[in-house]
Design a protein around this motif. Structure first.
Motif, PDB file in Angstrom:
ATOM      1  N   CYS A 235       1.133  -1.314   0.099  1.00  0.00           N
ATOM      2  CA  CYS A 235       0.064  -0.063   0.368  1.00  0.00           C
ATOM      3  C   CYS A 235       1.083   1.349  -0.052  1.00  0.00           C
ATOM      4  O   CYS A 235       0.646   2.079   0.312  1.00  0.00           O
ATOM      5  CB  CYS A 235      -0.946   0.147   1.572  1.00  0.00           C
ATOM      6  SG  CYS A 235      -2.074  -1.127   1.073  1.00  0.00           S
ATOM      7  N   ARG A 250      -4.982   1.411  -2.703  1.00  0.00           N
ATOM      8  CA  ARG A 250      -4.581  -0.356  -2.341  1.00  0.00           C
ATOM      9  C   ARG A 250      -4.695  -0.425  -1.911  1.00  0.00           C
ATOM     10  O   ARG A 250      -5.091  -1.841  -1.694  1.00  0.00           O
ATOM     11  CB  ARG A 250      -3.097   0.020  -2.995  1.00  0.00           C
ATOM     12  CG  ARG A 250      -2.056   0.886  -4.105  1.00  0.00           C
ATOM     13  CD  ARG A 250      -1.127   0.902  -3.536  1.00  0.00           C
ATOM     14  NE  ARG A 250      -0.028   1.365  -5.220  1.00  0.00           N
ATOM     15  CZ  ARG A 250       1.191   1.091  -4.990  1.00  0.00           C
ATOM     16  NH1 ARG A 250       1.655   0.427  -4.311  1.00  0.00           N
ATOM     17  NH2 ARG A 250       1.539   2.508  -6.209  1.00  0.00           N
ATOM     18  N   GLN A 253      -7.662  -1.913  -1.942  1.00  0.00           N
ATOM     19  CA  GLN A 253      -8.463  -3.696  -3.129  1.00  0.00           C
ATOM     20  C   GLN A 253      -8.415  -4.840  -1.663  1.00  0.00           C
ATOM     21  O   GLN A 253      -8.744  -5.560  -2.135  1.00  0.00           O
ATOM     22  CB  GLN A 253      -7.105  -3.246  -3.883  1.00  0.00           C
ATOM     23  CG  GLN A 253      -7.564  -2.629  -4.904  1.00  0.00           C
ATOM     24  CD  GLN A 253      -6.156  -2.238  -6.002  1.00  0.00           C
ATOM     25  OE1 GLN A 253      -5.466  -2.820  -5.984  1.00  0.00           O
ATOM     26  NE2 GLN A 253      -6.607  -1.031  -6.491  1.00  0.00           N
TER      27      GLN A 253
END
Length: 435
Positions: A235, A250, A253
């Motif tokens: 991340c 990120r 996700q």
């Protein structure tokens, strides 16, 4: 009775060598008294620290007792009085936090604090955390050694039981203080110790079983930390001027359970305490699910989770607002701005007669390379300075040279041809003071 205990302590000390000063957390109670004498038998160079909580009418007498015993053994003792606020998580938790704040302040880099928690304390901690719904990390109970402040904490008696310590103390004729609050079964730990665990011990070897379970859970917790480290790196984890940040896109996700694990591991690395799962979930929803132009700030585990420009920030609590008024500065040594902030002269910065102050509202500045001056508010936005730091940025002026700033922190200078640089930084526990 001393010989097996001496071997236990000596083995723990050899596993965890100390590069600096060793300290003993000495309350005057049975456990810390036995540990003090065992360390004296071993000839371990030592200082003791006693915390005066002020919660008992006998607190002054306890401190005097500790001073006498330490002096008789040639151990220097530092006594510190603390203020305990019951609103800080209850009386027992507030007292613990108060003394550990002192311990963290006492330790210098390389120092080690020895505490006398033993194997039966480990059992009590395991069951307390189980009943509070702790996860793998919490149920791994107390580690033998862990970071504390700038040093480390060591529990050299975890392989011993309370009965061994009691027998040793009586055999040697040691004197210790008795805290009357230990008999108060309204306190959860005391209730477990007096009314619950004795029944369980009649059927099971609790200490051995808890040690085995804690070891297994500690391994599981280590795997979760490894996963959190991997996810933090994925991340785009980044060190910031104040705290750290990761990329929100990120983070989104990741599956929900890994987002919570990432945040839990991030908090632990930043020195925060472990929050409940629902608080983790709520914090992630507020920050990761907030509108792009919002600026949420969620207090979590003693840290603050924030959002700015599609990144999540984890920071310490902000220091108090800086005092108003100008500060005189010669530009030769770091200037303490308060709240842990420093303004440092960089290579080539010219000594002079400077004034330093903070924003009051309405300031304008004319950075080098700009055709016109602009409002400081707009310039700080363009520079990407986090909103929560904008009232903390130092403005540097030449004394007696009007109201135009010479420099704004280390973000930009406003005088053509000015040599050198400045550094504006927060000197947190992991930061070095400016050279």
């Amino acid at each position: 009775m001393s010989e097996p205990l001496i071997e236990i302590v000596e083995t723990a000390l050899s596993r965890h060598p100390c590069e600096g000063q060793r300290w003993l957390a000495y309350s005057g109670g049975l456990d810390s008294t036995v540990l003090l004498y065992l360390l004296a038998d071993l000839g371990v160079p030592l200082r003791a620290v006693h915390i005066h909580h002020g919660l008992s009418t006998a607190a002054d007498a306890w401190q005097a007792h500790c001073e006498r015993v330490a002096a008789s053994l040639g151990v220097p003792l530092t006594a510190v009085r603390v203020s305990v606020d019951p609103a800080d998580g209850g009386l027992e938790q507030a007292a613990r936090r108060a003394r550990y704040r002192v311990f963290g302040e006492v330790l210098q880099p390389g120092d080690q604090l020895l505490v006398a928690q033993h194997g039966d304390d480990q059992v009590e901690t395991f069951f307390l955390r189980l009943l509070r719904g702790a996860g793998a990390l919490g149920l791994s109970a107390m580690a033998e050694s862990r970071p504390l402040g700038r040093g480390r904490l060591l529990r050299p008696l975890l392989a011993a039981g309370r009965g061994q310590l009691e027998n040793c103390a009586r055999e040697r004729g040691l004197a210790w203080v008795e805290d009357e609050s230990n008999r108060d079964q309204r306190i959860e730990r005391n209730y477990l110790r007096a009314s619950v665990l004795p029944l369980l011990r009649q059927r099971w070897p609790l200490r051995q079983r808890v040690v085995r379970a804690a070891d297994n859970l500690r391994e599981a917790a280590a795997l979760l930390r490894d996963l959190a480290e991997t996810d933090l790196a994925a991340c785009d984890r980044r060190r910031e001027r104040f705290g750290e940040s990761i990329d929100l896109a990120r983070l989104r996700q990741l599956p929900g359970r890994r987002r919570k694990n990432l945040l839990r591991g991030w908090l632990a690395e930043q020195g925060g305490s472990a929050p409940e799962a629902r608080h983790l979930r709520e914090a992630l929803e507020q920050v990761a699910g907030a509108a792009a132009d919002s600026a949420p700030a969620v207090v979590l585990g003693g840290r603050v989770l924030r959002r700015f420009r599609d990144r999540a920030y984890l920071t310490p609590p902000l220091p108090p607002a800086p005092a108003e008024g100008d500060r005189s500065w010669r530009g030769e040594v770091p200037l303490d701005l308060g709240g842990g902030w420093l303004l440092c002269p960089g290579p080539g910065w010219p000594p002079g007669d400077y004034r330093v102050r903070f924003r009051r509202g309405g300031e304008r500045a004319h950075p080098n390379g700009r055709r016109h001056s602009q409002t400081l508010k707009k310039l700080l936005q363009e520079a990407g300075l986090e909103p929560w730091l904008r009232d903390l940025v130092p403005l540097v002026f030449r004394a007696g040279a009007g109201q135009a700033p010479l420099a704004v922190g280390d973000l930009f200078v406003c005088e053509r041809g000015l040599p050198g640089t400045l550094e504006w930084r927060h000197a947190g526990p992991d930061s070095a003071i400016c050279d």
